[in-house]
Design an enzyme around this catalytic site. Structure first.
Site, mmCIF file in Angstrom:
data_model
loop_
_atom_site.group_PDB
_atom_site.id
_atom_site.type_symbol
_atom_site.label_atom_id
_atom_site.label_comp_id
_atom_site.label_asym_id
_atom_site.label_seq_id
_atom_site.Cartn_x
_atom_site.Cartn_y
_atom_site.Cartn_z
ATOM 1 N N ASP A 144 41.914 53.233 42.823
ATOM 2 C CA ASP A 144 40.538 53.498 42.387
ATOM 3 C C ASP A 144 39.847 54.235 43.531
ATOM 4 O O ASP A 144 40.027 53.857 44.706
ATOM 5 C CB ASP A 144 39.854 52.134 42.131
ATOM 6 C CG ASP A 144 38.512 52.262 41.430
ATOM 7 O OD1 ASP A 144 37.696 53.094 41.845
ATOM 8 O OD2 ASP A 144 38.281 51.511 40.463
ATOM 9 N N PRO A 156 36.354 42.637 47.200
ATOM 10 C CA PRO A 156 37.798 42.338 47.203
ATOM 11 C C PRO A 156 38.588 43.327 46.346
ATOM 12 O O PRO A 156 39.668 43.774 46.742
ATOM 13 C CB PRO A 156 37.886 40.924 46.619
ATOM 14 C CG PRO A 156 36.517 40.363 46.707
ATOM 15 C CD PRO A 156 35.547 41.493 46.738
ATOM 16 N N TYR A 157 38.031 43.700 45.185
ATOM 17 C CA TYR A 157 38.697 44.695 44.328
ATOM 18 C C TYR A 157 38.884 46.004 45.104
ATOM 19 O O TYR A 157 39.989 46.551 45.145
ATOM 20 C CB TYR A 157 37.853 44.927 43.058
ATOM 21 C CG TYR A 157 38.326 46.112 42.245
ATOM 22 C CD1 TYR A 157 39.415 45.996 41.383
ATOM 23 C CD2 TYR A 157 37.708 47.365 42.363
ATOM 24 C CE1 TYR A 157 39.863 47.094 40.651
ATOM 25 C CE2 TYR A 157 38.153 48.462 41.641
ATOM 26 C CZ TYR A 157 39.233 48.324 40.784
ATOM 27 O OH TYR A 157 39.692 49.405 40.076
ATOM 28 N N CYS A 158 37.806 46.475 45.735
ATOM 29 C CA CYS A 158 37.876 47.771 46.440
ATOM 30 C C CYS A 158 38.866 47.715 47.605
ATOM 31 O O CYS A 158 39.631 48.662 47.821
ATOM 32 C CB CYS A 158 36.495 48.176 46.950
ATOM 33 S SG CYS A 158 35.325 48.457 45.613
ATOM 34 N N SER A 160 41.414 45.693 47.853
ATOM 35 C CA SER A 160 42.779 45.613 47.292
ATOM 36 C C SER A 160 43.263 47.008 46.893
ATOM 37 O O SER A 160 44.425 47.359 47.102
ATOM 38 C CB SER A 160 42.832 44.663 46.093
ATOM 39 O OG SER A 160 42.179 45.209 44.952
#
Ligand SMILES: NC(=O)c1ccc[n+]([C@@H]2O[C@H](COP(=O)([O-])OP(=O)(O)OC[C@H]3O[C@@H](n4cnc5c(N)ncnc54)[C@H](OP(=O)(O)O)[C@@H]3O)[C@@H](O)[C@H]2O)c1
Length: 245
Positions: A144, A156-158, A160
């Protein structure tokens, strides 16, 4: 049908629905046999496999929680047993969770890292031998562009997804020259089902091209990574220019 892809075997993680399904179906249309991975969405995975078979290619479903090393290993063994080879791995499965910083604990942080990053490591690790045995094995990771400019409410998403980019570069070195490893870093394509029209509009405004991307454009970029024989260690931003703003 694509002569280059005809008869190849592809494993697409999270292929029951949404973008993974689009990727799996396009690989099938190009003549690949497809291992359809899912975790919970068994019905949708079976429908994806059914649609693939109707295209004239082989397709089977494989259940695994990709955070569990034993399940990933067992899935790769089952893929090898079913298809006898693996040529293409698309690491697509992930979670996307809003996690306001001050309310996020270590367990949540770890669960997102496990689902989005450790899973890519494990799938690549246990697919590597099969891919090395292939004539031109290839891994495509889905990241992403929020990895380049992390959103506070999704840290955390970013992180990861930034890890997925670093993992892509490392794997490209480790697995060369036998296996090519590339990454497509997406902007907003298919928002989560519970996000409304206002949000879509807002996200569109944030891009240079003033619109969201389409699943077909994702598939195009993935196919480029799969078929371009001189491409390895590449990270392709596919976000309508949002990361430049
Ligand atoms: N959609 C977008 O606009 C967008 C934007 C930027 C990046 N991306 C990236 O593009 C990829 C696909 O996006 P998407 O929105 O289509 O994905 P998604 O619907 O959020 O998730 C895809 C699948 O991942 C599987 N999954 C999640 N955790 C798992 C685990 N621990 N073990 C095994 N499978 C697991 C789920 O399978 P089951 O349903 O079978 O449990 C789910 O259906 C993801 O990597 C995502 O981060 C998407």
């Amino acid at each position: 049908m694509d002569m280059k892809l005809q008869g190849k075997v592809a494993l697409v993680t999270g292929a029951a629905k949404r973008l993974g399904r689009f990727i799996a179906l396009e690989l099938g249309k190009r003549g690949c046999h497809v291992a359809v991975h899912y975790r919970k969405s068994e019905k949708e995975a079976s429908e994806t496999a059914e649609t693939l078979r109707a295209l004239g290619v082989k397709a089977e479903i494989f259940k695994a929680d990709l955070t569990d090393e034993g399940q990933v290993k067992a899935m790769m063994d089952a893929v090898a047993q079913t298809f006898g080879q693996l040529d293409i791995l698309v690491n697509n499965a992930a979670v996307f969770l809003r996690t306001p910083f001050h309310q996020t604990d270590a367990a949540t942080w770890r669960s997102i890292m496990d689902a989005n990053l450790t899973s890519v490591f494990l799938c690549s690790r246990y697919a590597a031998k099969l891919l090395e045995e292939s004539e031109g094995g290839v891994i495509v990771n889905i990241s992403d562009t929020a990895a380049f400019s992390p959103w506070g409410a999704f840290l955390p998403y970013c992180v990861s997804k930034a890890g997925v980019i670093a993992l892509t570069l490392g794997l490209a070195k480790i697995l060369a020259p036998k296996v090519r490893v590339n990454c497509v870093a997406l902007g907003t394509i298919l928002p989560p089902e519970d996000y409304g029209e206002n949000w879509r509009q807002e996200m569109s405004e944030k891009t240079l091209l003033k619109r969201l991307g389409t699943p077909e454009e994702v598939v195009q970029a993935v196919l480029f990574c799969v078929t371009c024989d001189y491409l390895t260690g590449a990270v392709i931003p596919l976000d309508g220019g949002r990361f430049l703003r």
